[in-house]
Design an enzyme around this catalytic site. Structure first.
Site, PDB file in Angstrom:
ATOM      1  N   GLY A 155      38.948 -92.441  37.791  1.00 32.01           N
ATOM      2  CA  GLY A 155      37.630 -92.540  37.157  1.00 32.01           C
ATOM      3  C   GLY A 155      37.521 -93.771  36.282  1.00 32.01           C
ATOM      4  O   GLY A 155      36.442 -94.172  35.901  1.00 32.01           O
ATOM      5  N   SER A 213      50.220 -54.779  19.529  1.00 35.29           N
ATOM      6  CA  SER A 213      50.104 -55.482  20.800  1.00 35.29           C
ATOM      7  C   SER A 213      48.706 -56.075  20.856  1.00 35.29           C
ATOM      8  O   SER A 213      47.719 -55.346  20.754  1.00 35.29           O
ATOM      9  CB  SER A 213      50.334 -54.510  21.960  1.00 35.29           C
ATOM     10  OG  SER A 213      50.119 -55.181  23.171  1.00 35.29           O
ATOM     11  N   HIS A 216      30.185 -73.811  41.383  1.00 39.91           N
ATOM     12  CA  HIS A 216      30.221 -72.414  40.951  1.00 39.91           C
ATOM     13  C   HIS A 216      31.315 -71.655  41.699  1.00 39.91           C
ATOM     14  O   HIS A 216      32.130 -70.956  41.097  1.00 39.91           O
ATOM     15  CB  HIS A 216      28.857 -71.771  41.196  1.00 39.91           C
ATOM     16  CG  HIS A 216      28.797 -70.316  40.858  1.00 39.91           C
ATOM     17  ND1 HIS A 216      29.048 -69.341  41.787  1.00 39.91           N
ATOM     18  CD2 HIS A 216      28.573 -69.687  39.684  1.00 39.91           C
ATOM     19  CE1 HIS A 216      28.958 -68.153  41.193  1.00 39.91           C
ATOM     20  NE2 HIS A 216      28.663 -68.341  39.920  1.00 39.91           N
ATOM     21  N   MET A 226      37.956 -97.919  35.588  1.00 33.16           N
ATOM     22  CA  MET A 226      37.499 -99.015  36.418  1.00 33.16           C
ATOM     23  C   MET A 226      38.577 -99.502  37.373  1.00 33.16           C
ATOM     24  O   MET A 226      39.748 -99.572  37.027  1.00 33.16           O
ATOM     25  CB  MET A 226      37.039-100.183  35.566  1.00 33.16           C
ATOM     26  CG  MET A 226      36.110-101.078  36.356  1.00 33.16           C
ATOM     27  SD  MET A 226      35.733-102.577  35.482  1.00 33.16           S
ATOM     28  CE  MET A 226      37.152-103.549  35.898  1.00 33.16           C
ATOM     29  N   LYS A 244      50.173 -98.463  31.954  1.00 36.75           N
ATOM     30  CA  LYS A 244      50.457 -99.594  32.830  1.00 36.75           C
ATOM     31  C   LYS A 244      51.032-100.754  32.025  1.00 36.75           C
ATOM     32  O   LYS A 244      52.007-101.383  32.431  1.00 36.75           O
ATOM     33  CB  LYS A 244      49.156-100.020  33.532  1.00 36.75           C
ATOM     34  CG  LYS A 244      49.371-100.848  34.767  1.00 36.75           C
ATOM     35  CD  LYS A 244      48.032-101.209  35.419  1.00 36.75           C
ATOM     36  CE  LYS A 244      47.471-100.070  36.233  1.00 36.75           C
ATOM     37  NZ  LYS A 244      46.065-100.321  36.662  1.00 36.75           N
ATOM     38  N   ARG A 281      55.650 -96.265  37.224  1.00 39.97           N
ATOM     39  CA  ARG A 281      55.435 -95.148  36.293  1.00 39.97           C
ATOM     40  C   ARG A 281      56.211 -93.958  36.849  1.00 39.97           C
ATOM     41  O   ARG A 281      56.594 -93.940  38.018  1.00 39.97           O
ATOM     42  CB  ARG A 281      53.953 -94.816  36.160  1.00 39.97           C
ATOM     43  CG  ARG A 281      53.404 -94.236  37.424  1.00 39.97           C
ATOM     44  CD  ARG A 281      51.909 -94.008  37.366  1.00 39.97           C
ATOM     45  NE  ARG A 281      51.466 -93.999  38.763  1.00 39.97           N
ATOM     46  CZ  ARG A 281      50.244 -94.203  39.175  1.00 39.97           C
ATOM     47  NH1 ARG A 281      49.302 -94.449  38.319  1.00 39.97           N
ATOM     48  NH2 ARG A 281      49.937 -94.172  40.449  1.00 39.97           N
ATOM     49  N   ARG A 329      43.009-105.451  35.003  1.00 36.91           N
ATOM     50  CA  ARG A 329      43.347-104.074  35.381  1.00 36.91           C
ATOM     51  C   ARG A 329      43.183-103.152  34.182  1.00 36.91           C
ATOM     52  O   ARG A 329      43.624-103.468  33.081  1.00 36.91           O
ATOM     53  CB  ARG A 329      44.804-104.006  35.843  1.00 36.91           C
ATOM     54  CG  ARG A 329      45.222-105.200  36.650  1.00 36.91           C
ATOM     55  CD  ARG A 329      46.735-105.293  36.824  1.00 36.91           C
ATOM     56  NE  ARG A 329      47.281-104.244  37.649  1.00 36.91           N
ATOM     57  CZ  ARG A 329      48.587-104.089  37.863  1.00 36.91           C
ATOM     58  NH1 ARG A 329      49.467-104.900  37.284  1.00 36.91           N
ATOM     59  NH2 ARG A 329      49.017-103.113  38.628  1.00 36.91           N
ATOM     60  N   CYS A 362      49.421 -58.120  25.330  1.00 37.56           N
ATOM     61  CA  CYS A 362      49.329 -57.476  26.639  1.00 37.56           C
ATOM     62  C   CYS A 362      48.101 -57.919  27.417  1.00 37.56           C
ATOM     63  O   CYS A 362      47.818 -57.396  28.476  1.00 37.56           O
ATOM     64  CB  CYS A 362      49.366 -55.960  26.489  1.00 37.56           C
ATOM     65  SG  CYS A 362      47.976 -55.311  25.552  1.00 37.56           S
ATOM     66  N   TYR A 408      57.144 -60.670  22.303  1.00 35.79           N
ATOM     67  CA  TYR A 408      57.080 -60.659  23.768  1.00 35.79           C
ATOM     68  C   TYR A 408      55.666 -60.923  24.260  1.00 35.79           C
ATOM     69  O   TYR A 408      54.695 -60.804  23.508  1.00 35.79           O
ATOM     70  CB  TYR A 408      57.588 -59.323  24.335  1.00 35.79           C
ATOM     71  CG  TYR A 408      56.686 -58.143  24.058  1.00 35.79           C
ATOM     72  CD1 TYR A 408      55.636 -57.827  24.923  1.00 35.79           C
ATOM     73  CD2 TYR A 408      56.861 -57.350  22.936  1.00 35.79           C
ATOM     74  CE1 TYR A 408      54.805 -56.753  24.671  1.00 35.79           C
ATOM     75  CE2 TYR A 408      56.029 -56.270  22.672  1.00 35.79           C
ATOM     76  CZ  TYR A 408      54.996 -55.980  23.548  1.00 35.79           C
ATOM     77  OH  TYR A 408      54.155 -54.928  23.297  1.00 35.79           O
TER      78      TYR A 408
HETATM   79  P1  ADP Z   1      45.468 -98.800  39.779  1.00 33.10           P
HETATM   80  O1  ADP Z   1      45.357 -98.500  38.341  1.00 33.10           O
HETATM   81  O2  ADP Z   1      44.400 -98.175  40.590  1.00 33.10           O
HETATM   82  O3  ADP Z   1      46.846 -98.533  40.300  1.00 33.10           O
HETATM   83  P2  ADP Z   1      46.143-101.598  39.781  1.00 33.10           P
HETATM   84  O4  ADP Z   1      45.768-102.345  38.562  1.00 33.10           O
HETATM   85  O5  ADP Z   1      47.549-101.227  39.885  1.00 33.10           O
HETATM   86  O6  ADP Z   1      45.182-100.357  39.951  1.00 33.10           O
HETATM   87  O7  ADP Z   1      45.734-102.562  40.957  1.00 33.10           O
HETATM   88  C1  ADP Z   1      45.293-102.223  42.227  1.00 33.10           C
HETATM   89  C2  ADP Z   1      46.068-103.004  43.260  1.00 33.10           C
HETATM   90  O8  ADP Z   1      46.044-104.379  43.001  1.00 33.10           O
HETATM   91  C3  ADP Z   1      47.516-102.600  43.286  1.00 33.10           C
HETATM   92  O9  ADP Z   1      47.943-102.501  44.608  1.00 33.10           O
HETATM   93  C4  ADP Z   1      48.204-103.712  42.577  1.00 33.10           C
HETATM   94  O10 ADP Z   1      49.514-103.842  43.028  1.00 33.10           O
HETATM   95  C5  ADP Z   1      47.342-104.923  42.933  1.00 33.10           C
HETATM   96  N1  ADP Z   1      47.399-105.955  41.919  1.00 33.10           N
HETATM   97  C6  ADP Z   1      47.053-105.816  40.625  1.00 33.10           C
HETATM   98  N2  ADP Z   1      47.298-106.947  39.937  1.00 33.10           N
HETATM   99  C7  ADP Z   1      47.811-107.831  40.819  1.00 33.10           C
HETATM  100  C8  ADP Z   1      48.279-109.179  40.701  1.00 33.10           C
HETATM  101  N3  ADP Z   1      48.278-109.826  39.546  1.00 33.10           N
HETATM  102  N4  ADP Z   1      48.741-109.769  41.816  1.00 33.10           N
HETATM  103  C9  ADP Z   1      48.737-109.098  42.994  1.00 33.10           C
HETATM  104  N5  ADP Z   1      48.317-107.853  43.159  1.00 33.10           N
HETATM  105  C10 ADP Z   1      47.867-107.217  42.086  1.00 33.10           C
HETATM  106 MG    MG Z   2      48.302 -99.446  40.587  1.00 31.53          MG
END
Ligand code: ADP
Ligand code: MG
Ligand code: MG
Length: 898
Positions: free
Chosen positions: A100, A783, A451, A102, A22, A335, A91, A851, A871
């Protein structure tokens, strides 16, 4: 002094390890001149230092404060200023996008005072309190670990009281009341009031992100995806921009192409007066990007322009998150986007045609696993079908059958040829026999690591698990549906392991177009007409030009051989001969085992010879012109006799009635004599060939006479004779001499030159691998039987261990994937490398293949390519996957995409 904090202008794509995905992508957009809110990134090194020492590294606080001050200066506002506060988001952002980690906390910097300041400067009190209630809930949930339902509940109650389902109907008084309630929840649940100091909010949030690297969910995900545990996560602090300022604002997500179908053209969702995840959380119906073009043309035009630039910059489909604040567009994330298997192939070929990427890159953009997904049978979407439930898509495929609530019934029905679906609340190792017998497995409990899911995937069996709508009562033998109807054992259900859908009754299945293409059922026009097939065709053409490894198939019948050939195999790497001893022919095997004289034994062998020859003739015909490696008989002989318990019971019963037949008594004695504690490590493979005189030479004669006959008829049979389970060169030397004797005899008798028939061995015991140099003096090819080599290297009996403790081993991270599914590169793979190297040192140019079913596993194929094998050989359906992965390995593409 270590540098723990980077500004946007310092970020670069190659700093992904340090700044996370990010973080570097935000910096990249900034460098491209796109509107990114002022931000900075705390490095993964800071995270690792914190996790190692249990406290922040010394230099961090000062650097952090400097960057906050820079943000404040850039905005001309102070964090938490009671009159006109600067707000930020915190973020997480690891190198790989990881569910998973935060969740993001928005609107940091608000407190009881600054919320009023914000209301005043914006003249939008509703907006200010809306932002504050969001901060409290997100902070409570993610930083303080309070159950999110507590906050949801308050919100729902409020809406309910107002008689609305729409959050926009809540006014400022409602929101202020919610704020009060949220603060109470925080104080009661965490034992302390919500921190009013913005600096503390910021720091707490950052540390919580650090700690989330080791949350249970994150640890589990990393293990499964084999993401190293020491990467750490970065933390991004971004100045807030507001999509919840009113209807001229909003929040959206978009893709530069359709990630589901690969269709060209932007695709996305937009929600007015919304913040963050609102747009994907399903709280209100979203609008499309087309709608945005009507609501706010300038913002839309700018967004489209940015998306085009991002795509050409990253040369791939990008997904983005954006916010419009009072008609001004802000970019919050981008991304390279995840996509379906279908879209992956289609987009790779589109980009190739557009001249954006070259052929090598196109191969890197698709994977063998994606190709597998495109080859599973589908339920016919046009068929009449009634959905009765939905669970996890645990193991792909489409299966239909009678409901069986227990394994025994499943086994009995399957033995009669009735397709069954094993339906259980959850499965245990005791259900293995039923799972093997069933067409598919359906459970109402458990997730993708249950399982049922793990074992079904291992077996390639269709599985839907955790279908909670279905109340499965195994004891009473009923399955209750949501609407109160009940289904009993014997009724028909259909499960779709690719989507997780469960249907009532039988649903027609169709071979997907990609399989029809590989089968050669589509002509060129048909290929051109279907976008997906056309894309697969293009990629496979490139693959076959690029690969170095050859791909053969494991096939024991002419039918399988012919199919594999259509699928692109250039020979048979493993033709097992055991089935040639089954069915009606068991009687001869019995005679062979019970023979008391050389003559009796020879007559049993003489009877088997022409039958085997007939089988070989068919296989050589199907593989005409291509090499066929035939493995001489491998399994222990008693596998061809009746089961010990059954026979004992039969004899005991007959004794009571006084009439045991002599032959039954003899068979029982033979079974007892041949009984082994560990058949896998007993009298099998070459040991059998050396012990049962005449067995391997009979098989050899059948093979060679078939070769001679095909050649005399104008065919081009190419045989390789493979001796299994050799551990010492002497075993092979003795067998080879006997085989050469037969070669000589058959050449003489038929007048056909058979000197090109190769005699080689399987390498499937650690001792064979470690003495490969000696063995290669006798063996004309190697093989690797990687299944047995895995069993003997680990000391695992596959049938015993997979069901009993593999789930546990996977969950505890002892291995990320079963070593029977994907080659254990460090252990078994090391033996493969040693044997290949030393084998070729003693016999230059030694032809070496694999094989075991690992030959069709993507990561293993890459390993075999790197190890310099000639192969891989795999089941017919896996041949296209192996062709693709062999090519991907050759162009240096990663063995998976993340
Ligand atoms: P994730 O990793 O789950 O994509 P993000 O960090 O992208 O989480 O954030 C979750 C949401 O919050 C996203 O929709 C993002 O666009 C929004 N968001 C994050 N930072 C800001 C910000 N500075 N201003 C407005 N919206 C934000
Ligand atoms: Mg996001
Ligand atoms: Mg073997």
């Amino acid at each position: 002094m270590p540098k723990y904090v980077y500004s946007l202008s310092e970020g670069r794509l190659d700093l992904k390890d340090l700044l996370g995905g990010k973080g570097v992508n935000l910096a990249e957009m900034h460098h491209l001149g796109m509107p990114v809110p002022p931000s900075f990134t705390v490095t993964t090194e800071a995270c690792n230092a914190y996790l190692a020492q249990g406290r922040e590294p010394d230099e961090l606080a000062q650097q952090f404060d400097e960057h906050v001050a820079a943000l404040e200066a850039e905005f001309g506002k102070k964090l938490g200023d009671p009159e006109d506060p600067l707000l930020v988001s915190v973020r997480s952002g690891a190198k790989f996008s990881m569910p998973g980690m935060m969740e993001t906390v928005l609107n940091i910097g608000l407190n009881d005072q600054s919320v009023q300041g914000l209301a005043k400067v914006t003249d939008k009190p509703r907006f200010a309190y809306d932002s504050y209630r969001r901060l409290l809930a997100m902070f409570g949930k993610t930083v303080l670990d309070i159950d999110g339902d507590a906050f949801e509940h308050v919100l729902d109650e409020k809406k309910h009281a107002k008689g609305t389902a729409n959050d926009l109907d809540l006014d400022v008084e409602d929101l202020a009341d919610i704020v009060g309630q949220f603060k109470k929840i925080i104080e009661t649940e965490s034992g302390a009031p919500f921190p009013q100091d913005p600096k503390q909010q910021l720091r707490d949030a950052m540390l919580a992100v650090f700690r989330s690297w080791n949350s249970e969910r994150a640890v589990l995900y990393r293990r499964r995806e084999r993401i190293p545990a020491d990467l750490g996560t970065a933390v991004n602090v971004c100045a807030m921009v507001f999509g919840n300022l009113g209807m001229e604002s909003g929040s959206g997500v978009a893709f530069t192409r359709d990630p589901a179908t690969g269709a060209v053209g932007v695709y996305g969702d937009y929600l007015q007066n919304a913040q963050g995840e609102d747009v994907v959380a399903g709280i209100r119906n979203t609008l499309s990007l087309d709608d945005l073009s009507e609501i706010d043309k300038p913002a839309y035009d700018e967004l489209i322009d940015i998306m085009e630039r991002l795509e050409s910059h990253y040369r791939d489909l990008c997904d983005i998150e954006f916010t419009v604040e009072n008609e001004k567009l802000w970019m919050l994330q981008t991304r390279v986007g995840k996509r379906t298997a279908e879209a992956a192939f289609i987009i790779a070929v589109q980009l190739l045609d557009e001249g954006v990427i070259d052929e090598k890159e196109a191969l890197a953009r698709v994977t063998g696993d994606q190709l597998v997904a495109l080859m599973f049978p589908h339920f016919d979407e046009k068929a009449d079908r009634e959905q009765i439930g939905k669970g996890m898509n645990a193991s792909p495929g489409a299966a239909t059958g009678q409901i069986a609530f227990d394994s025994q019934t499943a086994v009995e029905l399957a033995a009669k040829g009735t397709p069954v679906i094993l339906v259980r609340r959850e499965t245990t190792p005791d259900d293995l026999s039923g799972m093997i017998a069933a067409e598919g497995v359906l459970t109402s409990r458990g997730g993708k690591t249950s399982h049922a899911a793990v074992v079904a995937r291992g077996m390639g069996k269709t599985c839907v698990c955790g279908a909670e709508d279905l109340d499965i009562d195994v004891k009473r033998g009923v399955m209750r549906l949501r609407d109160g109807r009940t289904l009993r054992a014997g009724e028909i259900v259909s499960i779709d392991g690719t989507s997780g859908d469960v249907f009532l009754g039988e649903v027609a299945v169709v071979a997907p177009p990609v399989v029809r293409y590989f089968e050669g059922e589509l002509d060129q026009d048909g290929i051109e007409a279907d976008t997906l097939v056309h894309a697969v065709h293009r990629i496979m053409q490139i693959a076959d030009r690029s690969a170095r490894l050859d791909v053969r198939t494991n096939a024991d019948t002419a039918e399988d051989a012919a199919r594999a050939r259509r699928f692109g195999a250039i020979g048979i790497g493993l033709c097992r001969t055991e089935h040639m001893f089954l069915g009606d022919r068991r009687a001869y095997v019995e005679r062979l085992i019970l023979a008391e004289s050389t003559q009796e034994r020879q007559s049993a062998l003489d009877a088997l010879m022409p039958l085997q020859k007939g089988d070989y003739l068919e296989i050589f015909e199907a593989m005409d012109g291509l090499p066929v490696t035939v493995r001489l008989l491998d399994p222990p002989l008693h596998e061809f006799l009746a089961n010990l318990t059954d026979m004992s019971v039969r004899v005991a019963l007959a004794e009571k009635e006084g009439g045991v037949s002599e032959s039954d008594e003899k068979i029982l004695a033979a079974i007892e004599r041949l009984h082994e504690q560990n058949p896998m490590l007993g009298l099998r493979g070459v040991r059998l060939g050396l012990t049962i005189e005449g067995l391997y030479t009979m098989q050899t004669r059948a093979i060679l006479e078939a070769v001679a006959e095909r050649r005399q008829a104008g065919g081009d049979a190419k045989a390789e004779i493979m001796v299994p389970l050799v551990g010492a060169v002497q075993e092979l030397e003795i067998m080879k001499e006997a085989i050469l004797g037969v070669v000589h005899e058959v050449s003489e008798a038929t007048g056909v030159d058979l000197s090109d028939v190769l005699i080689g061995t399987m390498i499937e015991l650690p001792r064979a691998a470690l003495t490969a140099g000696e063995i290669a003096e006798a063996a004309e090819f190697f093989s690797f039987g990687t299944n047995d080599l895995t069993q003997t290297t680990w000391g695992f009996s596959r049938d015993d261990v997979e069901a009993s403790f593999f789930t546990d081993y996977l969950e505890r991270g002892i291995f990320g994937v079963s070593p029977f599914e994907s080659l254990d590169q460090g252990g078994v793979g090391r033996l493969v490398k040693i044997a290949t190297k030393e084998g070729r040192e003693s016999r230059p140019g030694l032809h070496v293949g694999v094989c075991g079913e690992h030959g069709g596993d993507p990561a293993s194929v890459h390993f075999f390519h790197d190890a310099g094998l000639d192969y891989v050989s795999c089941s017919p359906f896996r041949v296209p996957v192996a062709r693709l992965e062999a090519a991907r390995a050759a162009v240096g593409a990663a063995d998976e995409t993340r």
